[in-house]
Write a protein that holds these residues in place. Structure first.
Motif, PDB file in Angstrom:
ATOM      1  N   GLU A  48       0.750  -1.260   0.219  1.00  0.00           N
ATOM      2  CA  GLU A  48      -0.040   0.167  -0.021  1.00  0.00           C
ATOM      3  C   GLU A  48       0.789   1.066   0.068  1.00  0.00           C
ATOM      4  N   LEU A  49       2.212   1.078   0.509  1.00  0.00           N
ATOM      5  CA  LEU A  49       2.825   2.357   0.557  1.00  0.00           C
ATOM      6  C   LEU A  49       3.477   2.706  -0.611  1.00  0.00           C
ATOM      7  N   PHE A  50       4.005   1.639  -1.496  1.00  0.00           N
ATOM      8  CA  PHE A  50       4.368   1.753  -2.847  1.00  0.00           C
ATOM      9  C   PHE A  50       3.063   2.281  -3.750  1.00  0.00           C
ATOM     10  N   LEU A  51       1.836   1.820  -3.437  1.00  0.00           N
ATOM     11  CA  LEU A  51       0.680   2.377  -4.235  1.00  0.00           C
ATOM     12  C   LEU A  51       0.653   3.857  -3.935  1.00  0.00           C
ATOM     13  N   MET A  52       0.558   4.151  -2.522  1.00  0.00           N
ATOM     14  CA  MET A  52       0.354   5.628  -2.343  1.00  0.00           C
ATOM     15  C   MET A  52       1.408   6.438  -2.838  1.00  0.00           C
ATOM     16  N   LEU A  53       2.651   6.152  -2.740  1.00  0.00           N
ATOM     17  CA  LEU A  53       3.829   6.989  -3.333  1.00  0.00           C
ATOM     18  C   LEU A  53       3.626   7.068  -4.682  1.00  0.00           C
ATOM     19  N   GLY A  54       3.425   5.869  -5.431  1.00  0.00           N
ATOM     20  CA  GLY A  54       3.247   6.161  -6.753  1.00  0.00           C
ATOM     21  C   GLY A  54       2.003   6.931  -7.339  1.00  0.00           C
ATOM     22  N   LEU A  55       0.928   6.966  -6.738  1.00  0.00           N
ATOM     23  CA  LEU A  55      -0.364   7.739  -7.129  1.00  0.00           C
ATOM     24  C   LEU A  55       0.204   9.161  -6.803  1.00  0.00           C
ATOM     25  N   ILE A  56       0.860   9.538  -5.801  1.00  0.00           N
ATOM     26  CA  ILE A  56       0.943  10.947  -5.365  1.00  0.00           C
ATOM     27  C   ILE A  56       2.008  11.353  -6.384  1.00  0.00           C
ATOM     28  N   LEU A  91       6.852   7.581 -16.033  1.00  0.00           N
ATOM     29  CA  LEU A  91       7.052   6.261 -16.368  1.00  0.00           C
ATOM     30  C   LEU A  91       7.214   5.401 -15.047  1.00  0.00           C
ATOM     31  N   VAL A  92       8.139   5.936 -13.967  1.00  0.00           N
ATOM     32  CA  VAL A  92       8.216   5.086 -12.714  1.00  0.00           C
ATOM     33  C   VAL A  92       6.974   4.935 -12.146  1.00  0.00           C
ATOM     34  N   SER A  93       6.278   5.975 -11.930  1.00  0.00           N
ATOM     35  CA  SER A  93       4.966   6.248 -11.180  1.00  0.00           C
ATOM     36  C   SER A  93       4.053   5.012 -11.984  1.00  0.00           C
ATOM     37  N   VAL A  94       3.834   5.282 -13.079  1.00  0.00           N
ATOM     38  CA  VAL A  94       2.818   4.431 -13.687  1.00  0.00           C
ATOM     39  C   VAL A  94       3.174   3.038 -13.548  1.00  0.00           C
ATOM     40  N   SER A  95       4.509   2.403 -13.735  1.00  0.00           N
ATOM     41  CA  SER A  95       4.847   1.090 -13.615  1.00  0.00           C
ATOM     42  C   SER A  95       4.825   0.731 -12.211  1.00  0.00           C
ATOM     43  N   ASN A  96       4.971   1.609 -11.215  1.00  0.00           N
ATOM     44  CA  ASN A  96       4.967   1.076  -9.946  1.00  0.00           C
ATOM     45  C   ASN A  96       3.334   0.828  -9.606  1.00  0.00           C
ATOM     46  N   VAL A  97       2.477   2.000  -9.914  1.00  0.00           N
ATOM     47  CA  VAL A  97       1.127   1.746  -9.832  1.00  0.00           C
ATOM     48  C   VAL A  97       0.345   0.706 -10.106  1.00  0.00           C
ATOM     49  N   VAL A  98       0.680   0.274 -11.584  1.00  0.00           N
ATOM     50  CA  VAL A  98       0.261  -0.791 -12.457  1.00  0.00           C
ATOM     51  C   VAL A  98       0.667  -2.296 -11.648  1.00  0.00           C
ATOM     52  N   PHE A 102      -1.654  -4.701  -9.764  1.00  0.00           N
ATOM     53  CA  PHE A 102      -1.595  -6.074 -10.322  1.00  0.00           C
ATOM     54  C   PHE A 102      -1.534  -7.177  -9.227  1.00  0.00           C
ATOM     55  N   MET A 103      -0.542  -7.104  -8.643  1.00  0.00           N
ATOM     56  CA  MET A 103       0.014  -7.791  -7.230  1.00  0.00           C
ATOM     57  C   MET A 103      -1.307  -7.978  -6.279  1.00  0.00           C
ATOM     58  N   LEU A 104      -1.792  -6.656  -6.165  1.00  0.00           N
ATOM     59  CA  LEU A 104      -2.828  -6.894  -4.890  1.00  0.00           C
ATOM     60  C   LEU A 104      -4.109  -7.433  -5.256  1.00  0.00           C
ATOM     61  N   LEU A 105      -4.493  -7.320  -6.466  1.00  0.00           N
ATOM     62  CA  LEU A 105      -5.403  -8.029  -7.138  1.00  0.00           C
ATOM     63  C   LEU A 105      -5.403  -9.440  -7.390  1.00  0.00           C
ATOM     64  N   THR A 106      -4.059  -9.828  -7.621  1.00  0.00           N
ATOM     65  CA  THR A 106      -3.811 -11.422  -7.776  1.00  0.00           C
ATOM     66  C   THR A 106      -3.752 -12.078  -6.268  1.00  0.00           C
ATOM     67  N   LEU A 288      13.160   4.767  -2.551  1.00  0.00           N
ATOM     68  CA  LEU A 288      13.858   5.921  -2.843  1.00  0.00           C
ATOM     69  C   LEU A 288      13.729   6.453  -4.235  1.00  0.00           C
ATOM     70  N   ILE A 289      13.632   5.442  -5.111  1.00  0.00           N
ATOM     71  CA  ILE A 289      13.324   5.693  -6.545  1.00  0.00           C
ATOM     72  C   ILE A 289      11.968   6.457  -6.957  1.00  0.00           C
ATOM     73  N   ILE A 290      11.157   5.793  -6.185  1.00  0.00           N
ATOM     74  CA  ILE A 290       9.614   6.481  -6.396  1.00  0.00           C
ATOM     75  C   ILE A 290       9.838   7.783  -5.717  1.00  0.00           C
ATOM     76  N   CYS A 291      10.588   8.013  -4.718  1.00  0.00           N
ATOM     77  CA  CYS A 291      10.477   9.174  -3.876  1.00  0.00           C
ATOM     78  C   CYS A 291      11.416  10.372  -4.886  1.00  0.00           C
ATOM     79  N   ASN A 292      12.122   9.975  -5.823  1.00  0.00           N
ATOM     80  CA  ASN A 292      12.869  10.743  -6.519  1.00  0.00           C
ATOM     81  C   ASN A 292      11.712  11.409  -7.687  1.00  0.00           C
ATOM     82  N   SER A 293      10.834  10.471  -8.103  1.00  0.00           N
ATOM     83  CA  SER A 293       9.676  11.063  -8.983  1.00  0.00           C
ATOM     84  C   SER A 293       8.814  11.899  -8.056  1.00  0.00           C
ATOM     85  N   LEU A 294       8.654  11.528  -6.656  1.00  0.00           N
ATOM     86  CA  LEU A 294       7.921  12.509  -6.035  1.00  0.00           C
ATOM     87  C   LEU A 294       8.518  13.953  -5.705  1.00  0.00           C
TER      88      LEU A 294
END
Length: 323
Positions: A48-56, A91-98, A102-106, A288-294
């Protein structure tokens, strides 16, 4: 080398294992909380943390792109390149969110997938992540060159860096990034891809650092010789842009550096106990990679009054529309 031994760049499907020949192989069946690097337990981070940071970060970068498109005062080569940096972060954000969705639904049994579907998803995400890295580094170098021209060839800047030339550079960078990333995923061996990415990372950083060092030193000496007021203001504006990109470069190194060190250690000491200990922090490197996009959009807004003003207008209009 067969497909099972390919090195995947997908952010949370990486599971390094060793075969009889001590080659690195990967299984695309890991989750964000159980990535296993040579048998070392990973630090658990909620998906959920990955998802939240990705969406922001995705929303932030979309706002930056829309603001640059909307405000004609921001229609200049430097902001075009910044816009492309924002797209690379997207691109980083979209790939992370998708991937996280995908993993949560699975995991919750809401989505059934086959091995072939998972392989295709991994390939798409790998290309997006790799394209983001290559394009980000390329545009950081491009912006450094743009600032260099602005400072030392101020009178010729508009003839050197025309809009058509800037668009051409953007198209070449994106074409090269997507092509090279696709080739890395389709036709590569593990060590070759890692070595290429690490080398590209090092070369671009050295190039940018040398350019900035030369720029700041000569600009300091040159500023003493400037007497005309309009030239002083022009150089001050150019130096402000250079400082902004220096901050962006520093944040990029801090956020992506641990990941690239991870790749270097895979090449140099994959079985060393100390390296294995470092591998266990892989999930933190992804954060950290996602935080760079944020963080990047916050830097754009903080350093540019014009962009900050446009972003406020967009946010206010969106809020009023929602109400």
């Amino acid at each position: 080398m067969n497909d099972s031994s390919r090195h995947h760049f997908s952010m949370k499907h990486m599971d390094y294992m060793y075969n009889a020949d001590n080659n690195i192989t990967l299984n695309s069946n890991s989750t964000a909380s159980d990535i296993n690097v040579t048998g070392i337990a990973q630090i658990m981070i909620p998906q959920e943390l990955f998802l939240m940071l990705g969406l922001i970060s995705l929303v932030e970068n979309i706002l930056v792109v829309v603001a640059i498109i909307k405000n004609r005062n921001l229609h200049s080569p430097m902001y075009y390149f910044i816009c492309c940096l924002a797209v690379a972060d997207m691109l980083v954000s979209v790939s992370n969110v998708v991937e996280t969705l995908f993993m949560l639904l699975t995991e919750h049994g809401l989505l059934l997938v086959t091995a072939k579907m998972l392989q295709h998803l991994d390939n798409v995400i790998d290309i997006m992540i790799c394209s983001s890295v290559v394009s980000s580094l390329s545009f950081l170098c491009t912006i450094a060159a743009d600032r260099y021209i602005t400072i030392f060839y101020a009178l010729r800047y508009h003839s050197i860096m025309t809009t058509q030339r800037a668009v051409g550079i953007i198209l070449v960078v994106w074409l090269a990034s997507i092509t090279s990333s696709s080739l890395f995923i389709v036709y590569h061996t593990d060590n070759a891809v890692i070595a290429c990415l690490v080398t590209f990372f090092g070369v671009t950083l050295v190039f940018t650092a040398v350019l900035y060092l030369h720029m700041f030193i000569l600009a300091h000496v040159h500023s003493r010789r400037i007497t005309a007021l309009h030239k002083s203001r022009r150089q001050t504006t150019s130096m402000k842009g250079a400082i902004t990109l220096t901050i962006l470069l520093g944040v990029f190194i801090l956020c992506w550096g641990p990941f690239f060190l991870h790749l270097i250690l895979i090449l140099t000491c994959p079985t060393n106990p100390y390296c294995k200990c470092y591998f266990s922090h892989f999930n933190l490197f992804l954060i950290l990679i996602i935080c760079n996009s944020l963080i990047d959009p916050l830097i754009y807004a903080y350093r540019s009054q014009e962009l900050r003003k446009t972003l406020k207008e967009l946010i206010f209009c969106s809020w009023c529309f929602a109400v």
